[in-house]
Design a protein around this motif. Structure first.
Motif, PDB file in Angstrom:
ATOM      1  N   LEU A  22     -15.589 -11.385   6.665  1.00  0.00           N
ATOM      2  CA  LEU A  22     -15.689 -10.284   5.709  1.00  0.00           C
ATOM      3  C   LEU A  22     -15.803 -10.779   4.276  1.00  0.00           C
ATOM      4  O   LEU A  22     -16.491 -10.175   3.457  1.00  0.00           O
ATOM      5  CB  LEU A  22     -14.489  -9.344   5.859  1.00  0.00           C
ATOM      6  CG  LEU A  22     -14.432  -8.567   7.172  1.00  0.00           C
ATOM      7  CD1 LEU A  22     -13.136  -7.777   7.269  1.00  0.00           C
ATOM      8  CD2 LEU A  22     -15.636  -7.671   7.344  1.00  0.00           C
ATOM      9  N   ALA A  23     -15.139 -11.891   3.954  1.00  0.00           N
ATOM     10  CA  ALA A  23     -15.225 -12.433   2.599  1.00  0.00           C
ATOM     11  C   ALA A  23     -16.636 -12.935   2.295  1.00  0.00           C
ATOM     12  O   ALA A  23     -17.120 -12.804   1.171  1.00  0.00           O
ATOM     13  CB  ALA A  23     -14.213 -13.568   2.412  1.00  0.00           C
ATOM     14  N   ALA A  24     -17.313 -13.496   3.303  1.00  0.00           N
ATOM     15  CA  ALA A  24     -18.664 -14.016   3.099  1.00  0.00           C
ATOM     16  C   ALA A  24     -19.720 -12.908   3.133  1.00  0.00           C
ATOM     17  O   ALA A  24     -20.803 -13.068   2.598  1.00  0.00           O
ATOM     18  CB  ALA A  24     -18.985 -15.067   4.164  1.00  0.00           C
ATOM     19  N   LEU A  25     -19.388 -11.792   3.749  1.00  0.00           N
ATOM     20  CA  LEU A  25     -20.351 -10.701   3.889  1.00  0.00           C
ATOM     21  C   LEU A  25     -20.316  -9.812   2.662  1.00  0.00           C
ATOM     22  O   LEU A  25     -19.272  -9.283   2.286  1.00  0.00           O
ATOM     23  CB  LEU A  25     -20.005  -9.874   5.131  1.00  0.00           C
ATOM     24  CG  LEU A  25     -20.942  -8.737   5.477  1.00  0.00           C
ATOM     25  CD1 LEU A  25     -22.308  -9.291   5.862  1.00  0.00           C
ATOM     26  CD2 LEU A  25     -20.369  -7.933   6.614  1.00  0.00           C
ATOM     27  N   ARG A  26     -21.440  -9.639   2.040  1.00  0.00           N
ATOM     28  CA  ARG A  26     -21.565  -8.768   0.875  1.00  0.00           C
ATOM     29  C   ARG A  26     -22.752  -7.837   1.100  1.00  0.00           C
ATOM     30  O   ARG A  26     -23.862  -8.113   0.650  1.00  0.00           O
ATOM     31  CB  ARG A  26     -21.799  -9.591  -0.404  1.00  0.00           C
ATOM     32  CG  ARG A  26     -20.687 -10.546  -0.728  1.00  0.00           C
ATOM     33  CD  ARG A  26     -19.542  -9.795  -1.405  1.00  0.00           C
ATOM     34  NE  ARG A  26     -18.566 -10.732  -1.903  1.00  0.00           N
ATOM     35  CZ  ARG A  26     -17.389 -10.919  -1.357  1.00  0.00           C
ATOM     36  NH1 ARG A  26     -17.041 -10.248  -0.297  1.00  0.00           N
ATOM     37  NH2 ARG A  26     -16.543 -11.784  -1.875  1.00  0.00           N
ATOM     38  N   PRO A  27     -22.541  -6.730   1.842  1.00  0.00           N
ATOM     39  CA  PRO A  27     -23.682  -5.859   2.101  1.00  0.00           C
ATOM     40  C   PRO A  27     -24.187  -5.217   0.820  1.00  0.00           C
ATOM     41  O   PRO A  27     -23.411  -4.903  -0.079  1.00  0.00           O
ATOM     42  CB  PRO A  27     -23.124  -4.804   3.056  1.00  0.00           C
ATOM     43  CG  PRO A  27     -21.662  -4.805   2.814  1.00  0.00           C
ATOM     44  CD  PRO A  27     -21.303  -6.212   2.387  1.00  0.00           C
ATOM     45  N   THR A  28     -25.492  -5.056   0.737  1.00  0.00           N
ATOM     46  CA  THR A  28     -26.078  -4.415  -0.429  1.00  0.00           C
ATOM     47  C   THR A  28     -25.860  -2.919  -0.335  1.00  0.00           C
ATOM     48  O   THR A  28     -25.534  -2.379   0.720  1.00  0.00           O
ATOM     49  CB  THR A  28     -27.588  -4.698  -0.495  1.00  0.00           C
ATOM     50  OG1 THR A  28     -28.198  -4.109   0.652  1.00  0.00           O
ATOM     51  CG2 THR A  28     -27.872  -6.176  -0.563  1.00  0.00           C
ATOM     52  N   GLY A  29     -26.051  -2.235  -1.431  1.00  0.00           N
ATOM     53  CA  GLY A  29     -25.890  -0.793  -1.454  1.00  0.00           C
ATOM     54  C   GLY A  29     -26.786  -0.093  -0.458  1.00  0.00           C
ATOM     55  O   GLY A  29     -26.388   0.850   0.206  1.00  0.00           O
ATOM     56  N   ALA A  30     -28.035  -0.550  -0.329  1.00  0.00           N
ATOM     57  CA  ALA A  30     -28.979   0.096   0.575  1.00  0.00           C
ATOM     58  C   ALA A  30     -28.540  -0.033   2.029  1.00  0.00           C
ATOM     59  O   ALA A  30     -28.594   0.930   2.788  1.00  0.00           O
ATOM     60  CB  ALA A  30     -30.375  -0.497   0.392  1.00  0.00           C
ATOM     61  N   ALA A  31     -28.092  -1.224   2.431  1.00  0.00           N
ATOM     62  CA  ALA A  31     -27.677  -1.433   3.822  1.00  0.00           C
ATOM     63  C   ALA A  31     -26.422  -0.636   4.136  1.00  0.00           C
ATOM     64  O   ALA A  31     -26.336   0.018   5.174  1.00  0.00           O
ATOM     65  CB  ALA A  31     -27.440  -2.918   4.088  1.00  0.00           C
ATOM     66  N   SER A  32     -25.446  -0.665   3.258  1.00  0.00           N
ATOM     67  CA  SER A  32     -24.212   0.059   3.523  1.00  0.00           C
ATOM     68  C   SER A  32     -24.430   1.561   3.446  1.00  0.00           C
ATOM     69  O   SER A  32     -23.849   2.323   4.208  1.00  0.00           O
ATOM     70  CB  SER A  32     -23.101  -0.394   2.577  1.00  0.00           C
ATOM     71  OG  SER A  32     -23.466  -0.182   1.233  1.00  0.00           O
ATOM     72  N   ASP A  33     -25.303   2.016   2.539  1.00  0.00           N
ATOM     73  CA  ASP A  33     -25.598   3.437   2.435  1.00  0.00           C
ATOM     74  C   ASP A  33     -26.286   3.932   3.702  1.00  0.00           C
ATOM     75  O   ASP A  33     -25.957   4.998   4.223  1.00  0.00           O
ATOM     76  CB  ASP A  33     -26.494   3.702   1.221  1.00  0.00           C
ATOM     77  CG  ASP A  33     -26.814   5.173   1.057  1.00  0.00           C
ATOM     78  OD1 ASP A  33     -25.866   5.964   0.888  1.00  0.00           O
ATOM     79  OD2 ASP A  33     -28.000   5.530   1.102  1.00  0.00           O
ATOM     80  N   ARG A  34     -27.221   3.156   4.222  1.00  0.00           N
ATOM     81  CA  ARG A  34     -27.930   3.558   5.441  1.00  0.00           C
ATOM     82  C   ARG A  34     -26.967   3.600   6.627  1.00  0.00           C
ATOM     83  O   ARG A  34     -27.017   4.540   7.431  1.00  0.00           O
ATOM     84  CB  ARG A  34     -29.065   2.598   5.718  1.00  0.00           C
ATOM     85  CG  ARG A  34     -29.896   3.030   6.906  1.00  0.00           C
ATOM     86  CD  ARG A  34     -31.250   2.378   6.821  1.00  0.00           C
ATOM     87  NE  ARG A  34     -32.110   2.871   7.836  1.00  0.00           N
ATOM     88  CZ  ARG A  34     -33.061   3.767   7.620  1.00  0.00           C
ATOM     89  NH1 ARG A  34     -33.249   4.255   6.428  1.00  0.00           N
ATOM     90  NH2 ARG A  34     -33.845   4.156   8.591  1.00  0.00           N
ATOM     91  N   ALA A  35     -26.113   2.604   6.768  1.00  0.00           N
ATOM     92  CA  ALA A  35     -25.145   2.586   7.864  1.00  0.00           C
ATOM     93  C   ALA A  35     -24.225   3.799   7.772  1.00  0.00           C
ATOM     94  O   ALA A  35     -23.928   4.443   8.786  1.00  0.00           O
ATOM     95  CB  ALA A  35     -24.332   1.291   7.831  1.00  0.00           C
ATOM     96  N   TRP A  36     -23.778   4.127   6.565  1.00  0.00           N
ATOM     97  CA  TRP A  36     -22.897   5.277   6.369  1.00  0.00           C
ATOM     98  C   TRP A  36     -23.618   6.567   6.750  1.00  0.00           C
ATOM     99  O   TRP A  36     -23.066   7.424   7.437  1.00  0.00           O
ATOM    100  CB  TRP A  36     -22.431   5.335   4.908  1.00  0.00           C
ATOM    101  CG  TRP A  36     -21.586   6.523   4.622  1.00  0.00           C
ATOM    102  CD1 TRP A  36     -20.254   6.645   4.837  1.00  0.00           C
ATOM    103  CD2 TRP A  36     -22.018   7.783   4.078  1.00  0.00           C
ATOM    104  NE1 TRP A  36     -19.828   7.891   4.455  1.00  0.00           N
ATOM    105  CE2 TRP A  36     -20.896   8.603   3.990  1.00  0.00           C
ATOM    106  CE3 TRP A  36     -23.263   8.266   3.660  1.00  0.00           C
ATOM    107  CZ2 TRP A  36     -20.971   9.906   3.498  1.00  0.00           C
ATOM    108  CZ3 TRP A  36     -23.329   9.561   3.174  1.00  0.00           C
ATOM    109  CH2 TRP A  36     -22.191  10.360   3.093  1.00  0.00           C
ATOM    110  N   ARG A  37     -24.868   6.731   6.331  1.00  0.00           N
ATOM    111  CA  ARG A  37     -25.624   7.948   6.641  1.00  0.00           C
ATOM    112  C   ARG A  37     -25.840   8.106   8.147  1.00  0.00           C
ATOM    113  O   ARG A  37     -25.695   9.198   8.688  1.00  0.00           O
ATOM    114  CB  ARG A  37     -26.974   7.931   5.931  1.00  0.00           C
ATOM    115  CG  ARG A  37     -26.872   8.186   4.455  1.00  0.00           C
ATOM    116  CD  ARG A  37     -28.257   8.014   3.808  1.00  0.00           C
ATOM    117  NE  ARG A  37     -28.189   8.234   2.403  1.00  0.00           N
ATOM    118  CZ  ARG A  37     -28.392   9.427   1.821  1.00  0.00           C
ATOM    119  NH1 ARG A  37     -28.694  10.461   2.552  1.00  0.00           N
ATOM    120  NH2 ARG A  37     -28.292   9.552   0.527  1.00  0.00           N
TER     121      ARG A  37
END
Length: 154
Positions: free
Chosen positions: A35-50
């Motif tokens: 989790l410390a190495a993973l930095r999802p971008t806004g687009a990827a996290s926004d799409r997963a959330w949607r």
């Protein structure tokens, strides 16, 4: 913007390898490093959330029942960067095998849960959902009609 070029977040290769290696670190340390190495971008996290939110709200209306927990897990892990094997190897064995299995299930689309994730992904892109579920087709038509209406009036 964090992560590497292309908007997919941190590379899994930068994460510590734990799968198949014996060490003094446990699942908490492996997960923490991942989790410390993973930095999802806004687009990827926004799409997963949607997709996850759409799945949660749509699940009760689908023609075939699905395991909502697995659908939500797939919606989240599908945005992880790297191959399923690299992700498996970056996590502790239990989590690595679980995420690896989810990613392979998504790739083959052999279950109702994987097909729901693919259908919602297509709907989010403005495409027709694969499959024959009437609710998902109606949802796509409503969303696409709303997009066309905004394009015409905006």
């Amino acid at each position: 913007m964090r992560g590497r070029a292309g908007g997919r977040g941190a590379s899994v290769r930068a994460m510590p390898r734990h799968h198949g290696q014996r060490s003094d670190t446990g699942p908490a340390e492996a997960l923490g490093g991942f989790l410390a190495a993973l930095r999802p971008t806004g687009a990827a996290s926004d799409r997963a959330w949607r997709i996850a939110l759409a799945a949660m709200l749509a699940a009760r209306h689908l023609e075939r029942p699905v395991d909502l927990n697995r659908v939500l897990e797939m919606a989240l892990v599908r945005t992880l960067p790297g191959s399923p094997a690299a992700i498996r190897d970056a996590l502790d064995p239990d989590n690595g095998l679980h995420v690896h299995a989810l990613l392979l299930e998504l790739q083959t689309a052999g279950t109702s849960e994987a097909r729901v994730v693919h259908a919602l992904d297509a709907i989010m892109d403005g495409r027709e959902p694969p499959g024959r579920d009437r609710f998902l087709r109606r949802l796509a038509a409503v969303l696409h009609a709303g997009d066309r209406g905004r394009a015409c009036t905006g």
